[in-house]
Scaffold this motif. Structure first.
Motif, PDB file in Angstrom:
ATOM      1  N   TRP A 138      10.910  12.412  47.380  1.00 28.33           N
ATOM      2  CA  TRP A 138      11.048  12.690  48.805  1.00 28.33           C
ATOM      3  C   TRP A 138      10.177  11.766  49.637  1.00 28.33           C
ATOM      4  O   TRP A 138       9.143  11.292  49.192  1.00 28.33           O
ATOM      5  CB  TRP A 138      10.638  14.132  49.120  1.00 28.33           C
ATOM      6  N   LEU A 139      10.618  11.538  50.878  1.00 28.35           N
ATOM      7  CA  LEU A 139       9.830  10.787  51.848  1.00 28.35           C
ATOM      8  C   LEU A 139       9.675  11.632  53.106  1.00 28.35           C
ATOM      9  O   LEU A 139      10.626  12.290  53.533  1.00 28.35           O
ATOM     10  CB  LEU A 139      10.515   9.468  52.210  1.00 28.35           C
ATOM     11  N   ALA A 140       8.493  11.617  53.680  1.00 25.16           N
ATOM     12  CA  ALA A 140       8.268  12.322  54.942  1.00 25.16           C
ATOM     13  C   ALA A 140       8.814  11.482  56.088  1.00 25.16           C
ATOM     14  O   ALA A 140       8.850  10.246  56.011  1.00 25.16           O
ATOM     15  CB  ALA A 140       6.773  12.577  55.135  1.00 25.16           C
ATOM     16  N   SER A 141       9.234  12.142  57.141  1.00 24.86           N
ATOM     17  CA  SER A 141       9.701  11.433  58.336  1.00 24.86           C
ATOM     18  C   SER A 141       8.506  11.067  59.211  1.00 24.86           C
ATOM     19  O   SER A 141       7.519  11.814  59.254  1.00 24.86           O
ATOM     20  CB  SER A 141      10.659  12.311  59.134  1.00 24.86           C
ATOM     21  N   PRO A 142       8.581   9.949  59.920  1.00 30.37           N
ATOM     22  CA  PRO A 142       7.503   9.618  60.858  1.00 30.37           C
ATOM     23  C   PRO A 142       7.424  10.671  61.966  1.00 30.37           C
ATOM     24  O   PRO A 142       8.413  11.328  62.275  1.00 30.37           O
ATOM     25  CB  PRO A 142       7.919   8.262  61.424  1.00 30.37           C
ATOM     26  N   ASP A 143       6.250  10.815  62.566  1.00 27.10           N
ATOM     27  CA  ASP A 143       6.076  11.784  63.642  1.00 27.10           C
ATOM     28  C   ASP A 143       6.953  11.450  64.846  1.00 27.10           C
ATOM     29  O   ASP A 143       7.412  12.338  65.555  1.00 27.10           O
ATOM     30  CB  ASP A 143       4.607  11.852  64.069  1.00 27.10           C
ATOM     31  N   SER A 144       7.162  10.148  65.090  1.00 28.27           N
ATOM     32  CA  SER A 144       8.020   9.712  66.190  1.00 28.27           C
ATOM     33  C   SER A 144       8.509   8.304  65.884  1.00 28.27           C
ATOM     34  O   SER A 144       8.045   7.658  64.932  1.00 28.27           O
ATOM     35  CB  SER A 144       7.259   9.725  67.519  1.00 28.27           C
ATOM     36  N   TYR A 145       9.452   7.835  66.677  1.00 29.56           N
ATOM     37  CA  TYR A 145       9.961   6.473  66.481  1.00 29.56           C
ATOM     38  C   TYR A 145       8.851   5.434  66.614  1.00 29.56           C
ATOM     39  O   TYR A 145       8.931   4.361  66.040  1.00 29.56           O
ATOM     40  CB  TYR A 145      11.082   6.176  67.479  1.00 29.56           C
ATOM     41  N   HIS A 204       5.453   3.365  51.309  1.00 34.48           N
ATOM     42  CA  HIS A 204       4.429   4.135  50.585  1.00 34.48           C
ATOM     43  C   HIS A 204       3.676   5.093  51.502  1.00 34.48           C
ATOM     44  O   HIS A 204       3.223   6.147  51.077  1.00 34.48           O
ATOM     45  CB  HIS A 204       3.452   3.188  49.872  1.00 34.48           C
ATOM     46  N   ALA A 205       3.538   4.766  52.781  1.00 29.83           N
ATOM     47  CA  ALA A 205       2.804   5.641  53.707  1.00 29.83           C
ATOM     48  C   ALA A 205       3.538   6.959  53.956  1.00 29.83           C
ATOM     49  O   ALA A 205       2.933   7.925  54.431  1.00 29.83           O
ATOM     50  CB  ALA A 205       2.581   4.920  55.036  1.00 29.83           C
ATOM     51  N   PHE A 206       4.820   7.014  53.617  1.00 26.59           N
ATOM     52  CA  PHE A 206       5.614   8.219  53.878  1.00 26.59           C
ATOM     53  C   PHE A 206       5.876   9.027  52.605  1.00 26.59           C
ATOM     54  O   PHE A 206       6.638   9.981  52.633  1.00 26.59           O
ATOM     55  CB  PHE A 206       6.954   7.836  54.516  1.00 26.59           C
ATOM     56  N   ARG A 207       5.242   8.653  51.500  1.00 25.01           N
ATOM     57  CA  ARG A 207       5.456   9.394  50.258  1.00 25.01           C
ATOM     58  C   ARG A 207       4.834  10.783  50.344  1.00 25.01           C
ATOM     59  O   ARG A 207       3.860  11.006  51.049  1.00 25.01           O
ATOM     60  CB  ARG A 207       4.865   8.626  49.070  1.00 25.01           C
ATOM     61  N   THR A 208       5.410  11.696  49.573  1.00 25.53           N
ATOM     62  CA  THR A 208       4.911  13.069  49.523  1.00 25.53           C
ATOM     63  C   THR A 208       4.492  13.378  48.090  1.00 25.53           C
ATOM     64  O   THR A 208       4.569  12.524  47.209  1.00 25.53           O
ATOM     65  CB  THR A 208       6.016  14.051  49.966  1.00 25.53           C
ATOM     66  N   THR A 209       4.073  14.609  47.853  1.00 22.71           N
ATOM     67  CA  THR A 209       3.688  14.990  46.492  1.00 22.71           C
ATOM     68  C   THR A 209       4.892  14.997  45.555  1.00 22.71           C
ATOM     69  O   THR A 209       4.740  14.848  44.351  1.00 22.71           O
ATOM     70  CB  THR A 209       3.028  16.381  46.479  1.00 22.71           C
ATOM     71  N   ASN A 210       6.092  15.185  46.100  1.00 23.17           N
ATOM     72  CA  ASN A 210       7.315  15.059  45.309  1.00 23.17           C
ATOM     73  C   ASN A 210       7.739  13.597  45.350  1.00 23.17           C
ATOM     74  O   ASN A 210       8.053  13.068  46.418  1.00 23.17           O
ATOM     75  CB  ASN A 210       8.422  15.954  45.887  1.00 23.17           C
TER      76      ASN A 210
END
Length: 199
Positions: free
Chosen positions: A125-132, A116-122
């Motif tokens: 789609w899921l956003a990628s983490p800034d880094s590993y 859920h922390a990576f959800r976007t307005t769409n």
């Protein structure tokens, strides 16, 4: 409505979801029993997760391994063909039984809930983490608990009543494209389609 239906989608995942959502509601007790069996089987399995596994984009390897272990347990509990295979292969997806498809839906929901922390307005789609370092690492117990919760939730939402279903063949779902349908003129009474988008 008791009508015979055929569903076709180019995305094998949506074929699985369609099958899983049309399990008759009278299967609820069996589904809850099967959920416990899948969790017990997963506890006895060992699965290796490679660095190329798509789940490792968001999950730490130990968490991805727990998810893949549940997936393998679903594969092995498949009554139609208990041979583990790649879900991306439409030929293998066609051999999944409806109950296994239902538990895939529960696993899909589990992963989306955990991310859920990576959800976007769409919502697709899921956003990628800034880094590993920003990947998440829920423990096996938390993943299993979420899977059981999602399975119970989806089971209670089943809406196909057995008196309206003409047996297991009342709806057939397959993976394919509109360019390759096995119909000739007069084969069906009505068609519902969605046009291509974002292409």
């Amino acid at each position: 409505m008791g009508k015979f239906a055929i569903g076709v989608d180019v995305n094998p995942v949506l074929t699985i979801i369609a099958r899983g959502r049309t399990v008759p509601s009278d299967q609820l007790p069996a589904l809850l029993t099967k959920s416990a069996e899948i969790v017990q089987l997963a506890a006895r399995l060992s699965v290796e997760v490679s660095a190329e596994d798509p789940l490792t984009q968001w999950f730490r390897p130990s968490s991805a391994r727990s998810i893949r272990t549940l997936q393998k347990a679903i594969h092995l509990s498949n009554a139609a063909d208990p041979t583990p295979g790649a879900v991306e292969e439409p030929e293998w997806v066609e051999r999944l039984d409806a109950i296994s498809c239902f538990f895939y839906c529960a696993l899909f929901s589990t992963v989306r809930d955990l991310l859920h922390a990576f959800r976007t307005t769409n919502p697709t789609w899921l956003a990628s983490p800034d880094s590993y370092r920003h990947r998440i690492g829920p423990g096996e117990g938390a993943i299993v608990q979420k899977f059981e919760e999602r399975a119970a939730h989806l089971a209670n939402k089943l809406s196909v009543r057995i008196e309206n279903a003409r047996g297991p063949g009342s709806a057939v779902f397959t993976t394919g494209t509109a360019e390759n349908l096995a119909f000739v003129d007069g084969d069906f009474d009505a068609a519902l389609t969605s046009p291509p988008y974002a292409t």
